[in-house]
Design a protein around this motif. Sequence first.
Motif, PDB file in Angstrom:
ATOM      1  N   ASP A  15       3.330   3.197   1.131  1.00  0.00           N
ATOM      2  CA  ASP A  15       4.330   4.201   1.506  1.00  0.00           C
ATOM      3  C   ASP A  15       5.132   4.765   0.337  1.00  0.00           C
ATOM      4  OD1 ASP A  15       5.702   1.884   1.090  1.00  0.00           O
ATOM      5  OD2 ASP A  15       6.626   1.790   3.079  1.00  0.00           O
ATOM      6  N   GLY A  16       4.628   4.607  -0.881  1.00  0.00           N
ATOM      7  CA  GLY A  16       5.263   5.290  -2.016  1.00  0.00           C
ATOM      8  C   GLY A  16       4.814   6.742  -2.056  1.00  0.00           C
ATOM      9  N   THR A  17       5.588   7.588  -2.742  1.00  0.00           N
ATOM     10  CA  THR A  17       5.191   9.004  -2.796  1.00  0.00           C
ATOM     11  C   THR A  17       4.468   9.370  -4.099  1.00  0.00           C
ATOM     12  OG1 THR A  17       7.313   9.708  -3.687  1.00  0.00           O
ATOM     13  CG2 THR A  17       7.096   9.713  -1.288  1.00  0.00           C
ATOM     14  N   VAL A  23       3.231   6.285 -10.905  1.00  0.00           N
ATOM     15  CA  VAL A  23       4.185   5.157 -10.912  1.00  0.00           C
ATOM     16  C   VAL A  23       4.247   4.550 -12.309  1.00  0.00           C
ATOM     17  CG1 VAL A  23       4.612   2.791 -10.083  1.00  0.00           C
ATOM     18  CG2 VAL A  23       3.975   4.594  -8.452  1.00  0.00           C
ATOM     19  N   ILE A  24       3.083   4.329 -12.906  1.00  0.00           N
ATOM     20  CA  ILE A  24       3.043   3.709 -14.232  1.00  0.00           C
ATOM     21  C   ILE A  24       3.666   4.638 -15.284  1.00  0.00           C
ATOM     22  CG2 ILE A  24       1.550   2.761 -16.047  1.00  0.00           C
ATOM     23  CD1 ILE A  24       1.691   1.043 -13.451  1.00  0.00           C
ATOM     24  N   ALA A 127      -0.526   9.903   5.005  1.00  0.00           N
ATOM     25  CA  ALA A 127      -0.856   8.643   4.320  1.00  0.00           C
ATOM     26  C   ALA A 127      -2.092   8.788   3.430  1.00  0.00           C
ATOM     27  CB  ALA A 127      -1.068   7.529   5.339  1.00  0.00           C
ATOM     28  N   GLN A 128      -2.898   9.803   3.641  1.00  0.00           N
ATOM     29  CA  GLN A 128      -4.066  10.081   2.789  1.00  0.00           C
ATOM     30  C   GLN A 128      -4.925   8.855   2.516  1.00  0.00           C
ATOM     31  OE1 GLN A 128      -3.285  12.573  -0.766  1.00  0.00           O
ATOM     32  NE2 GLN A 128      -1.244  12.862   0.093  1.00  0.00           N
ATOM     33  N   GLY A 129      -5.178   8.108   3.582  1.00  0.00           N
ATOM     34  CA  GLY A 129      -6.036   6.934   3.407  1.00  0.00           C
ATOM     35  C   GLY A 129      -5.284   5.673   2.992  1.00  0.00           C
ATOM     36  N   SER A 251      10.135   6.163  -4.091  1.00  0.00           N
ATOM     37  CA  SER A 251      10.073   7.611  -4.300  1.00  0.00           C
ATOM     38  C   SER A 251      11.205   8.085  -5.207  1.00  0.00           C
ATOM     39  CB  SER A 251      10.208   8.307  -2.944  1.00  0.00           C
ATOM     40  OG  SER A 251      10.413   9.684  -3.134  1.00  0.00           O
ATOM     41  N   PRO A 252      10.924   9.091  -6.054  1.00  0.00           N
ATOM     42  CA  PRO A 252      11.992   9.655  -6.889  1.00  0.00           C
ATOM     43  C   PRO A 252      13.086  10.302  -6.040  1.00  0.00           C
ATOM     44  CG  PRO A 252       9.834  10.382  -7.651  1.00  0.00           C
ATOM     45  CD  PRO A 252       9.616   9.694  -6.335  1.00  0.00           C
TER      46      PRO A 252
END
Length: 276
Positions: A15-17, A23-24, A127-129, A251-252
């Motif tokens: 559930d991150g955006t 992220v890295i 969710a795109q998978g 999420s930002p």
Amino acid sequence: MTEKYDLHCHSTASDGTLSPTDVILRAKEHEVTSIALTDHDTINGQAEAAKVALANNINFIPGIEISTTWENKCFHIVGLNIDPKNEILVSGITSLQSLRIERAKKIALKLEKRRIPNVFEGVTKAAQGGMITRAHFASFLLDNNYVSTQQQAFDRYLGKGKTAFVSTVWSDLNDAIHWINQAGGVAVVAHPLRYKLTASWMRRFLAAFKEMGGQGIEVVTGRSSPDEIRRSMVYANKYELAASIGSDFHSPSNQWVELGRLAPLPDNIKPVWELF
Ligand code: AMP
Ligand code: MN
Ligand code: MN
Ligand code: MN
């Protein structure tokens, strides 16, 4: 350069955006030196994140956040320094992945009864998978103007006991700890103060967790107050659990939580990375 650990965050694998790559890269911008990506019930972001971390000279610690049930209550267990390809772990989380889809259908049905249509299609697409969580439902309700904040989505529909809440039996706490340990990892209690346990339930839970082979507890999270850090540290010391630190970044757009933006771990405590 001083070491900066962030051992709990999310990508589009759950559930991150941000994608695992982003992220890295964002962690790099915030001068994180060691990171664990800990998506809900999936290891799907691990390979991509590990590759980007290597290219950017960030120490990558493979991780996961497993949804568990113990005594009818839900607890999140972070697994750190796991082998993400371990067969026992991978087959263990497979059942959680189908459980999440079944639960999403049930939540969608409840919302449709409240005259909110096309929810399952909407969250599946969003969710795109990746793993579908209640955060996707909250975003759907917000984006379609059924609520005015994410929090309102939980308060009105998704929170425990609300109209679209679906009570779910996740993996056994004992099983999840076993999968993590079999994968060579360290099992850590995520955000211990978020379960709203009474002192006696907390004692029972931590004693059971330790007995089952759990080794760590988050002492510093993204929004910990000094008092919360102190209380978590007391639990860590009392149950001889190593201390972890992680933002739980998603999420930002959440201005309160940022990768690597964390209070330091207290001195008189064993950091979880000594177990890696
Ligand atoms: P689930 O595991 O599907 O029940 O979804 C839990 C996720 O929903 C958490 O990991 C958070 O990302 C999000 N969440 C839970 N409670 C809240 C809340 N009150 N406000 C915003 N997000 C929440
Ligand atoms: Mn989440
Ligand atoms: Mn969690
Ligand atoms: Mn989390």
